[in-house]
Structure formats: C-alpha cells, structure tokens
Write a protein that holds these residues in place. Structure first.
Motif, PDB file in Angstrom:
ATOM      1  N   TYR A   1      50.085  31.223   9.719  1.00 24.37           N
ATOM      2  CA  TYR A   1      50.109  30.874   8.052  1.00 24.37           C
ATOM      3  C   TYR A   1      49.140  32.188   7.713  1.00 24.37           C
ATOM      4  O   TYR A   1      48.082  32.449   8.412  1.00 24.37           O
ATOM      5  N   MET A   2      49.300  32.388   6.409  1.00 26.09           N
ATOM      6  CA  MET A   2      48.345  33.526   5.626  1.00 26.09           C
ATOM      7  C   MET A   2      48.109  32.987   4.411  1.00 26.09           C
ATOM      8  O   MET A   2      48.949  32.339   3.575  1.00 26.09           O
ATOM      9  N   ALA A   3      46.619  33.188   4.186  1.00 26.85           N
ATOM     10  CA  ALA A   3      46.031  32.708   2.567  1.00 26.85           C
ATOM     11  C   ALA A   3      45.180  33.780   2.034  1.00 26.85           C
ATOM     12  O   ALA A   3      44.551  34.440   2.943  1.00 26.85           O
ATOM     13  N   GLY A   4      45.460  33.830   0.633  1.00 23.88           N
ATOM     14  CA  GLY A   4      44.530  34.983   0.268  1.00 23.88           C
ATOM     15  C   GLY A   4      44.836  35.162  -1.099  1.00 23.88           C
ATOM     16  O   GLY A   4      45.352  34.411  -1.827  1.00 23.88           O
ATOM     17  N   GLY A   5      44.415  36.405  -2.019  1.00 25.69           N
ATOM     18  CA  GLY A   5      45.063  36.414  -3.127  1.00 25.69           C
ATOM     19  C   GLY A   5      44.774  37.840  -3.908  1.00 25.69           C
ATOM     20  O   GLY A   5      44.290  38.834  -2.697  1.00 25.69           O
TER      21      GLY A   5
END
Length: 280
Positions: free
Chosen positions: A49-53
């Motif tokens: 999974y990848m999370a960021g902004g």
C-alpha cells in the motif's frame, strides 16, 4: 524533484511489543503528508500500500514513477484513490479534468499514464490525499462527491463517539480492485473513533487525521487487543495500521479522519469486533 518517498517494511506483533515511542513512530507514523509543490509518499510492505499527498502551490505537480515500482509509469500496475482535504483543485488524468472541492474523491484506474495536480487558488491550495495499491484490472476513473457517497450515522454523544461515516470509494459506490476510502467526521462533543475497536486480518489500513484544531491532538491506538500501544498525532498526519492491529483514536477535540484500506476482499463490514472490556 517533485516526488519524495520512503519505504516501510512489515513488522510483526512480536516485534511491535518491544518498541519504544521512537520506534513506534518511526515504523507507523507518517509525519509529513503535504508539502508545497511536492508529492510525498510512504510505501508500506503491508499489501504494498502507498499513502501520501500533494499540495500544489506555485505550480502543477506531476505524478511520476518511483524506483520501488520498477514500472514505466506510476499507475502501470496500480490504482489510486484521492480525497481533497484543502481548497478547490484539479486532477488531470490522461486528458480528463476532474475538479475536486473539499472532501470530494477521485478514483484513478490501472493504466492511467499522465496525472497532474493543481490548485485553483495558491492562497488556499488543494491538499490531495493519495492512497494506492496494486491492481489486477483496469476500472474507469471516476469522481465521487459527498452526495454520491454512502452515508452512515454511528455512535452517540453519551459514549463520546457520535460520528458520520461517508463511504466514498467503496463497493456499491464505485468499482475498484482493492482500494477503499472514506471519511469519518466526529460530532462536537465526541472524541472516540472506531470504538468499539476492531481488527481485520484480511486487510490493512491507513488513517489520515485532519480538521484537528490548533493546539489539539489525537491519540491513536494500535496493536493487538491485549497489547495496545499509542501514538500521539497532530493535524494532517497519517498512521499505518497492520492487518493484525486494532485501529482507533481519541482526540482532545472532535476532528475528521480518512480511512483507506486494501487486502483480501471489498466487504466493508468484514471486521472482527473487539469488546471494550477486552482491551489491555
């Protein structure tokens, strides 16, 4: 370079039991999600999974591939969910323009090649929160407004957990391979989220806490039900929740958080409830 990323390896319950505050934060907390004119990503080995902004201020920001993907372009073998938590902005994907207001969502399907993010007003920039997971099929890209979402009211003021759950990118609203995203808003006087707590060994999850008032914080709880740990978090920070872990939080004020998850299935209700009296 506009793309910044770090990699987090999967950690077992046995290892987590031995961690001090610094180690817990290093392994699970994502301290910086939004940076001006950059895309910040954390690649976790929990379900890849990848999370960021990204927060475009002075220019548009382009989504580029990163080395761990070994791909020609970022979404060659992945899908992406986006929720805007800032001012109005636009996502352009392979020539399609999607205008996102605050708390609106966008799904980008596998194979989407050219993606750029921009803000309507640099004085009130968009803040595009990004989640991504591997995808086996190419579903159409689609915007989802709050009016199109599935909305559920849960909890009560008596137990300090009255909340509105807005399911934006979930089965029944949109087709995805793995990614599911939505938003939980705590009502005034309520501070507990996802309580009673639960776990789901079939999928992992990431929380982004935002709309946390100045000088206030959220205490996020994780770990096995009988071996809980906590991480103090500030506004616009995210936290990784392993499949074996509960995920819940309590704030010093009400707040909002975005939940994103991926894993074995798309059944939102697939969870193992943990009794409050069971927690240690």
């Amino acid at each position: 370079m506009s793309m910044q990323f770090d990699v987090r390896y999967a950690v077992s319950p046995q290892e987590t039991k031995q961690m001090d505050t610094e180690a817990l934060r290093k392994n699970f907390l994502i301290e910086t999600v939004f940076a001006a004119d950059q895309i910040q990503l954390t690649y976790t080995h929990y379900d890849r999974y990848m999370a960021g902004g990204t927060m475009p201020v002075s220019k548009s920001v382009k989504l580029e591939t990163i080395d761990p993907l070994k791909a020609e372009f970022f979404l060659e073998r992945r899908e992406m969910g986006i929720i805007n938590v800032g001012g109005a902005g636009t996502v352009e994907a392979d020539g399609q323009r999607f205008e996102l207001q605050n708390k609106e969502a966008l799904y980008l399907g596998r194979g989407t090649k050219d993606v750029t993010f921009s803000s309507a007003d640099s004085g009130n920039p968009a803040k595009f929160y990004i989640n991504s997971a591997p995808a086996h099929h190419a579903y159409p890209s689609k915007k989802v407004t709050r009016e199109q979402a599935e909305v559920v009211e849960l909890g009560s003021l008596e137990t300090a957990n009255a909340r509105t759950i807005t399911k934006l990118l979930v089965a029944g609203v949109i087709e995805t391979c793995q990614v599911q995203m939505g938003m939980t808003e705590l009502k005034t006087g309520s501070v507990w989220n996802t309580m009673p707590a639960h776990s789901h060994d079939r999928r992992m999850e990431v929380y982004l806490y935002f709309d946390v008032p100045a000088e206030q914080s959220v205490c996020h709880f994780m770990g096995e039900p009988t071996e809980t740990r906590h991480i103090w978090m500030q506004n616009e920070q995210a936290v990784i929740s392993p499949p074996w872990s509960i995920h819940s939080g309590s704030g010093t004020s009400n707040y909002t958080f975005i939940w994103g998850m991926a894993g074995e299935n798309l059944d939102y209700g697939d969870m193992d409830i943990r009794k409050i009296t069971e927690l240690r």
